[in-house]
Scaffold this motif. Structure first.
Motif: not given
Length: 151
Positions: A105, A131, A146
């Motif tokens: 991420y 993620t 996120k």
């Protein structure tokens, strides 16, 4: 009107039930490549407007998918590719750059643009997290969150 966008990458043939559950709440789905199987896209098409680019593991079945895409959602201009090295030199008026490939991420404002890698929401690889990102756009303003899953 607020648009809710699910941003995923590197599914590598696996659409987790918890990811599908979130994508069902979205108006649009962005997949930044490494889908691995056309059946994944068939599942996603039923959930919302789908934007997808070809990743390095997307083989013959994906040859008609573009390596890069430019599009606009609710007044926000996007540029999307799988590998960050394929980002266009001239991003023009793109406000958000989406990429995948690294399985990690990444979210950062650089030169007035949001650069976003949602990470991998398929199989956990390279010891990384599982993620995705969720974006809400309203009148050209966006908010990104996120989302972590257990591997």
């Amino acid at each position: 009107m607020t648009k809710r966008i699910g941003i995923i990458s590197d599914t590598h043939g696996l659409l987790r039930p918890e990811v599908i559950s979130i994508l069902k709440t979205c108006d649009c789905i962005l997949h930044a490549g490494d889908v691995d199987r056309p059946e994944i896209l068939d599942q996603l098409r039923y959930l919302g407007s789908l934007y997808v680019v070809r990743g390095n593991n997307d083989r013959d079945w994906a040859e008609k998918l573009s390596v890069t895409l430019r599009f606009k959602i609710e007044g926000t201009e996007f540029f999307m590719t799988h590998n960050k090295k394929d980002v266009a030199w001239d991003l023009g008026t793109a406000q958000v750059v989406i990429f995948g490939h690294s399985h990690h991420y990444f979210e950062k404002m650089i030169d007035g643009r949001l650069w976003l890698n949602p990470g991998s929401c398929g199989r956990s690889r390279f010891g990384g997290e599982v993620t995705m990102a969720l974006m809400e756009i309203d009148n050209g303003n966006w908010n990104v969150r996120k989302i972590n899953f257990s591997a």
